[in-house]
Design an enzyme around this catalytic site. Structure first.
Site, short mmCIF file in Angstrom:
data_model
loop_
_atom_site.label_atom_id
_atom_site.label_comp_id
_atom_site.label_asym_id
_atom_site.label_seq_id
_atom_site.Cartn_x
_atom_site.Cartn_y
_atom_site.Cartn_z
N GLY B 18 -7.53 66.39 75.99
CA GLY B 18 -8.45 65.53 75.25
C GLY B 18 -9.10 64.52 76.21
N GLU B 209 4.60 37.72 70.64
CA GLU B 209 3.58 37.20 69.75
C GLU B 209 4.18 36.97 68.37
OE1 GLU B 209 0.79 40.38 70.54
OE2 GLU B 209 1.35 41.46 68.74
N HIS B 247 -3.07 43.34 66.11
CA HIS B 247 -1.90 44.22 66.05
C HIS B 247 -1.34 44.26 64.64
CE1 HIS B 247 -1.03 43.53 70.59
NE2 HIS B 247 -1.87 44.53 70.40
#
Lengths: 400, 292
Positions: B18, B209, B247
């Protein structure tokens, strides 16, 4: 993705979860028709009119009311439809109500006292397994229950190998103090609820309250459903439930351009590549005396078209007094990003606020030179600290 | 021998032919990583980037002796690809793919639980052992060899930290991007433990985070078992609760997964926590007694 209460209930019902029945309406006339139809279907004598917005705490803001006659249905529906509903979750600006759910009255008198419970299904991130969280303290704010009476919150973890087992459903019903018909109904309710959670690829179900009626049925009176965005590709029917009216129009526009944008309340706009660095940049803006006006991740390809779109989106916010661009060019060369910024700036014309551009990574020095020699009112930096100092400097001039 | 990957690692690429797989495989080869082949079902027997293409991971392992796999398969098929690699006996699986449904990852986590395999990611930049092997999508040149290990949920923030570390006169042993999804294969604590046991690593940068409890778990582990200094940063001090910040996992849900709560716990556990992401390199230099 969030969906409305009426959509959540329709979805739950498909999987055999018993719900408080209701019909959605967009005008007071529709509400009256809905009420009549609901009485035919369920025999209800009173109706609950519930504002449909993507936020909790609707009752506190006057968005949920009981109607005891069809005239009252019409009156209440005309009050609620079109109102700007402010709840603890909407922020002070509130949300415009476009639809109401006309729901059956389920607190009718009977042989036993009605009782309200709390139940949610969600992922326990630390174990990577789903849990059913439940409590005898239904109908109240669960955060408050967790704080004041944590021993009244129970958790049941589901083993992905076998799914929810009947003994677990029984345990939940026992812990909620149920017996007889209500006990049996609860085990059915829990099994159907978990089946629906799995089948819809949801990331959160919150049913508050789960009601035991006076004739010992167990039903979902409210339903909050969050769907996993990453799984929507295999649920086109659920994806179609998205209501763009409930989302910030600028965020929708950004999303369509492939930008990840969240509007905040500050005065310094930012454009960053990568979610973690974007959050870190927001934090840095605050530490150096500003307030972040947004989160914006431009993603991996910071080309001229995307940079231009990002500038235009940030500039729609009138509170923005300065913009910080922070790109760590890895595979993407910084000089190409710099060229993109220069081109975007020229296309937009005169950008009315100062811009600080920090480009680091491959060809960072060439990029800085390109920006510095462009003749545009753009301050450039290579190191993060340097960029932060420049934000501080610009803000002191703006505020002076 | 540093952590997870090194110059002897034999790497295959799933989703080899790909566009993503092709581009990043070329970059990895250029960095010096031993890419021994790739897997694209239906294209077995072909040659791509001068390397053999196989139909299955099992065949690739058998023919090339591969022990590491990097996955660029689209989200709908990525969970299947991870499980295929695990079943074929791959030791370290690096899943770059972003957007895998959480339900699929619940199944992956369960499938891997009784196998001797380490999954990094998904939705991560991968792993790089400076000067030896890059199994990921990060810009290799930033990571100059040295003795600092980096573990991070974020891609570009990892590059930022590495760049600051190098400019402070230090270097990187291995950098691990663990990913920002709700379910990931290797936790912050797992990565920290690897670095604590690695003779090539003298100190650790730990970047987290908002959302979840991984940083707090790692901090408590460090307090009990840590033998090396740790510099920490948590992104998202200014993120409002209930809003997802890019995210899938970066969302404040409760009182304990805010940046402030995590930083407090980390400080209490003896980690050198920096408030500003611009201070990571300088703080590490001070901790290590280097003049930046």
């Amino acid at each position: 993705m969030n969906i409305h209460e009426y959509q959540a209930k329709e979805t739950l019902k498909k999987f055999g979860v018993a719900i408080q029945e209701g019909i959605v309406a967009e005008t007071p006339e529709e509400a009256v028709e809905a009420a009549k139809k609901l009485t035919e279907q369920t025999g209800t004598q009173w109706w609950v009119i519930k504002a449909q917005i993507h936020a909790g705490g609707r009752g506190k803001g006057g968005g949920v009311k009981l109607a005891k006659s069809l005239d009252e249905v019409k009156e209440i529906a005309s009050q609620i439809i079109g109102m700007t509903l402010v709840t603890p979750q909407t922020g002070p600006e509130g949300k415009l109500v476009r639809k109401v759910l006309v729901a059956q009255d389920v607190y009718y008198p009977g042989e036993s006292e009605p009782a309200e419970f709390y139940m949610s299904v969600l992922l326990n991130r630390s174990t990577g397994r789903n849990i059913i969280m439940y409590s005898t303290e239904g109908g109240m704010d669960i955060e408050e229950v967790a704080e004041k009476t944590p021993h009244l919150i129970f958790k049941e973890e589901i083993d992905p190998k076998v799914g929810l087992m009947p003994f677990q459903a029984r345990k939940i019903a026992f812990n909620l103090g149920l017996s007889g018909k209500a006990f049996k109904e609860m085990t059915k309710f829990v099994s159907a609820l978990y089946k629906a959670y799995e089948a819809t690829d949801s990331s959160l179900f919150e049913i508050n309250p789960v009601l035991k009626t006076s004739d010992d049925r167990i039903i979902a009176v409210d339903a909050k459903v969050n769907l996993d965005d990453n799984a929507l590709f295999r649920h086109p029917d659920l994806a179609a439930m998205r209501d763009l009216n409930e989302e910030d129009p600028i965020e929708v526009e950004a999303d369509q351009a492939g930008l990840n944008y969240v509007k905040l309340d500050g005065n310094v706009g930012c454009m960053v590549n990568g979610a973690g660095l974007a959050m870190a940049t927001m934090d840095m803006i605050k530490l150096y005396g500003g307030e972040p006006a947004n989160f914006l991740d431009v993603g991996g390809t910071a080309d001229a078209a995307r940079v231009e779109k990002a500038f235009r989106i940030i500039l729609k916010d009138p509170n923005v007094k300065a913009i910080l661009v922070n790109i760590f060019g890895g595979i993407v060369r910084c000089d190409r990003v710099a060229q993109g910024i220069v081109d975007a700036y020229k296309n937009i014309g005169d950008i009315p606020v100062p811009i600080i551009v920090r480009l680091q990574g491959t060809n960072a020095e060439e990029a800085k030179k390109l920006i510095d020699e462009s003749g545009l009112k753009v301050l450039s930096a290579v190191e993060l600290k340097e960029a932060a100092e420049k934000v501080k400097e610009v803000l002191s001039q703006v505020n002076a | 021998m540093s952590v997870l990957v090194n110059k002897d690692s034999k790497v295959i690429v799933q989703g080899f032919t790909g566009s993503e797989g092709t581009f990043h495989a070329s970059q990895m080869i250029e960095y010096g990583t031993q890419v021994v082949g790739g897997v694209t079902p239906g294209k077995g027997g072909q040659t791509h980037l001068d390397r053999p293409v196989f139909n299955t991971v099992a065949e690739a392992v058998e023919k090339t002796g591969a022990n590491v796999s990097i996955i660029f398969v689209p989200p709908a098929f990525a969970a299947d690809a991870i499980m295929e690699a695990a079943q074929a006996g791959i030791d370290v699986i690096v899943a770059i793919t972003e957007g895998i449904p959480t339900k699929d990852m619940v199944a992956v986590k369960e499938y891997l639980s009784d196998k001797n395999v380490t999954l990094i990611g998904p939705n991560c930049p991968g792993v790089i052992t400076a000067g030896e092997a890059k199994v990921g999508i990060m810009p290799g040149f930033i990571f100059k060899p040295g003795k600092i290990g980096i573990v991070s949920k974020s891609g570009t923030l990892t590059y930022e930290a590495a760049d600051q570390i190098v400019k402070a006169g230090l270097g990187i042993s291995t950098a691990i991007g663990i990913g920002g999804d709700p379910i990931i294969g290797t936790s912050t604590k797992d990565a920290v433990e690897m670095f604590m046991n690695d003779p090539e690593t003298d100190a650790i940068v730990m970047i987290g985070e908002i959302g979840g409890s991984m940083e707090a778990d790692a901090a408590r582990w460090i307090k009990e078992n840590g033998t090396k200094p740790v510099v920490g940063f948590i992104a998202g001090q200014t993120a409002p609760p209930g809003r997802r910040m890019g995210h899938a996992g970066a969302i404040v849900g409760g009182a304990e997964d805010t940046a402030a709560a995590k930083m407090k716990i980390m400080r209490e556990c003896g980690i050198h926590v920096v408030e500003s992401p611009a201070d990571i390199g300088q703080t590490m230099a001070e901790v290590m007694g280097v003049n930046a």
